[in-house]
Write a protein that holds these residues in place. Structure first.
Motif, PDB file in Angstrom:
ATOM      1  N   GLU A 156      26.579  29.169  46.045  1.00 18.38           N
ATOM      2  CA  GLU A 156      27.634  30.193  46.133  1.00 18.38           C
ATOM      3  C   GLU A 156      29.007  29.543  46.251  1.00 18.38           C
ATOM      4  N   ARG A 157      29.997  30.386  45.813  1.00 10.07           N
ATOM      5  CA  ARG A 157      31.392  29.930  45.875  1.00 10.07           C
ATOM      6  C   ARG A 157      32.311  31.141  45.732  1.00 10.07           C
ATOM      7  N   SER A 158      33.429  31.052  46.407  1.00 10.34           N
ATOM      8  CA  SER A 158      34.466  32.092  46.282  1.00 10.34           C
ATOM      9  C   SER A 158      35.486  31.639  45.235  1.00 10.34           C
ATOM     10  N   LEU A 159      35.779  32.527  44.242  1.00 14.68           N
ATOM     11  CA  LEU A 159      36.659  32.169  43.120  1.00 14.68           C
ATOM     12  C   LEU A 159      37.767  33.199  42.957  1.00 14.68           C
ATOM     13  N   LEU A 160      38.916  32.704  42.598  1.00 13.58           N
ATOM     14  CA  LEU A 160      40.034  33.589  42.236  1.00 13.58           C
ATOM     15  C   LEU A 160      40.073  33.669  40.716  1.00 13.58           C
ATOM     16  N   VAL A 161      39.565  34.763  40.163  1.00  9.81           N
ATOM     17  CA  VAL A 161      39.456  34.903  38.708  1.00  9.81           C
ATOM     18  C   VAL A 161      40.820  35.230  38.091  1.00  9.81           C
TER      19      VAL A 161
END
Length: 453
Positions: free
Chosen positions: A131-136
């Motif tokens: 898992e990872r948090s991304l700013l699309v």
């Protein structure tokens, strides 16, 4: 028995050490295999996650959109064991394999790198979650991308690998144990050679161990040779002291004999008889000690052999010229080619003691017989005298037993003969002769039973 064997100690120690090493190898190899599977799993999931991110976009309202899904067929099968999920603040997008379930969303998802963790996933399966948090898009809030895969196939693969590795290492343990046995056998072979050298040293006091071919064995050989030298010196000193004692007592005994004669001439016969008995006892003791010194020398003399018949004939010739022996009929039934691994002087001492004893108590006949076979030699001396009772015979053959000390009048010659037989690794028995008197049987590596002749 195993605890007292150097071979088994070395072999069991080597087998235990090999077993411990292979057990540690099994543990670490299965651990490395498990780590390898986990790294491959993370690499495959990271590749699929990057493909998922590349196809990800956001709608105007912030809902996640996906242009193309990963092509793994497990993602299309409900509870297929492989799952993905994209979670935005307003909505979530997930694979068909999740069906009506969802992946757990933690509060602390890293934004700078992918994180791998283990958890209980959908359908109560143990899963590894990437898992990872991304700013699309800059004008929308970050989204969370998650991929999860069932880890039970990894556990199955690890167990199968562990079983197969255990079988291989067990076979390897057997092979290495055989190699250890061969190594121990080759390493201890020089000690077997020393055992043969020691047997020759035991047979002859003049023999010494040869120079060892191995540096580790040479100190042992040197120590044994030094001990043999010390033993030979002590034996020689003991023989000289016995001879010196005998010569030193001759003058006092002669003086006592003169005193006895003067006492007898003056009419003091009881006192003279007492002195004579004392002189006889001292003389017997001296003769016995000198005989034991010769016996000790015989026990350490090796490498010589004697023809039995010439020795017997020479003894008979001497005894025939004695007062008692002149009236005895001697029979010598010894093969002309019979040889015995005993020095001639020792054999003469041994048979001389027996023949003198036989002549002393025989009425008219003395017989000497001999026989030999593969690995054994037997000699028998018998007479037609009164013989010896069975209890007296047992006492005569006991260690240190002598019939003369019990008042039987014989026994010193038998005691000397028995000790000489023991010193030359033979055995002596007493029995009833076919002539009616005493039968003395001598045997080397056989049974001293004269009835078998």
């Amino acid at each position: 028995m195993i605890a007292r064997s150097l071979r088994w100690r070395l072999l069991l120690g080597a087998m235990a050490a090999i077993l411990a090493a292979l057990a540690a190898a099994w543990f670490f190899m299965t651990l490395l295999f498990e780590r390898h599977l986990e790294r491959r799993l993370q690499a495959e999931m990271t590749r699929d996650a990057l493909g998922l991110v590349a196809a990800l976009s956001l709608a105007a309202d912030g809902r996640p959109l996906l242009d193309a899904e990963p092509g793994d067929p497990r993602l299309q099968q409900p509870a297929g064991g492989y799952y993905w999920q994209v979670t935005a603040p307003v909505a979530a997008l997930q694979s068909r394999s999740l069906w009506d379930a969802a992946l757990p969303v933690p509060a602390d998802v890293p934004a700078g790198s992918w994180r791998m963790r283990n958890a209980t996933g959908p359908f109560r399966q143990p899963v590894s979650i990437l898992e990872r948090s991304l700013l699309v898009e800059a004008d929308h809030a970050p989204v969370m991308v998650q991929l999860a895969q069932d880890t039970r196939p990894l556990a199955t693969a690890r167990a199968e690998f562990g079983r197969e590795l255990a079988v291989f290492l067990a076979v390897l343990w057997v092979v290495l144990s055989l190699a250890a046995w061969l190594q121990v056998s080759l390493g201890l072979r020089p000690l077997r050679k020393i055992r043969g050298d020691l047997a020759r040293l035991q047979q002859s006091a003049s023999t010494r161990l040869p120079t060892a071919s191995l540096r580790e064995i040479q100190p042992l050989s040197d120590a044994i040779n030094a001990l043999a030298d010390a033993r030979e010196r002590d034996l020689e000193i003991a023989r000289r002291r016995a001879a010196d004692l005998a010569h030193g007592l001759k003058t006092p005994l002669a003086a006592m004999a003169a005193q006895s004669r003067r006492a007898r001439e003056s009419g003091a016969e009881p006192a003279a008889d007492g002195i004579d008995r004392a002189i006889a006892a001292i003389g017997a003791t001296i003769d016995a000690e000198l005989a034991r010194a010769r016996i000790a020398a015989a026990g350490h003399a090796g490498g010589a052999s004697a023809r039995v018949r010439p020795v017997v004939e020479q003894l008979v010739l001497v005894l025939e010229h004695t007062e008692k022996g002149g009236g005895i009929a001697f029979t010598v039934d010894v093969p002309a080619n019979l040889e015995l691994a005993v020095p001639p002087e020792t054999l003469s001492e041994l048979l001389g003691a027996l023949l003198e004893n036989a002549v002393k108590y025989a009425r008219r006949q003395v017989r000497v017989a001999g026989a030999a076979g593969p690995g054994w030699t037997r000699l028998c001396v018998e007479d037609d005298g009164p013989g010896i009772a069975s209890d007296h015979a047992r006492r005569a053959l006991m260690r240190g037993g002598r019939l003369d000390e019990a008042g039987e009048g014989t026994g010193l010659g038998l005691a000397i003969a028995r000790e000489l037989a023991d010193a030359t690794r033979g055995s002596l028995t007493l029995g009833e002769a076919s002539l009616g008197g005493l039968q003395v049987g001598l045997a080397w590596s056989g049974t001293p039973d004269c009835r078998r002749d």
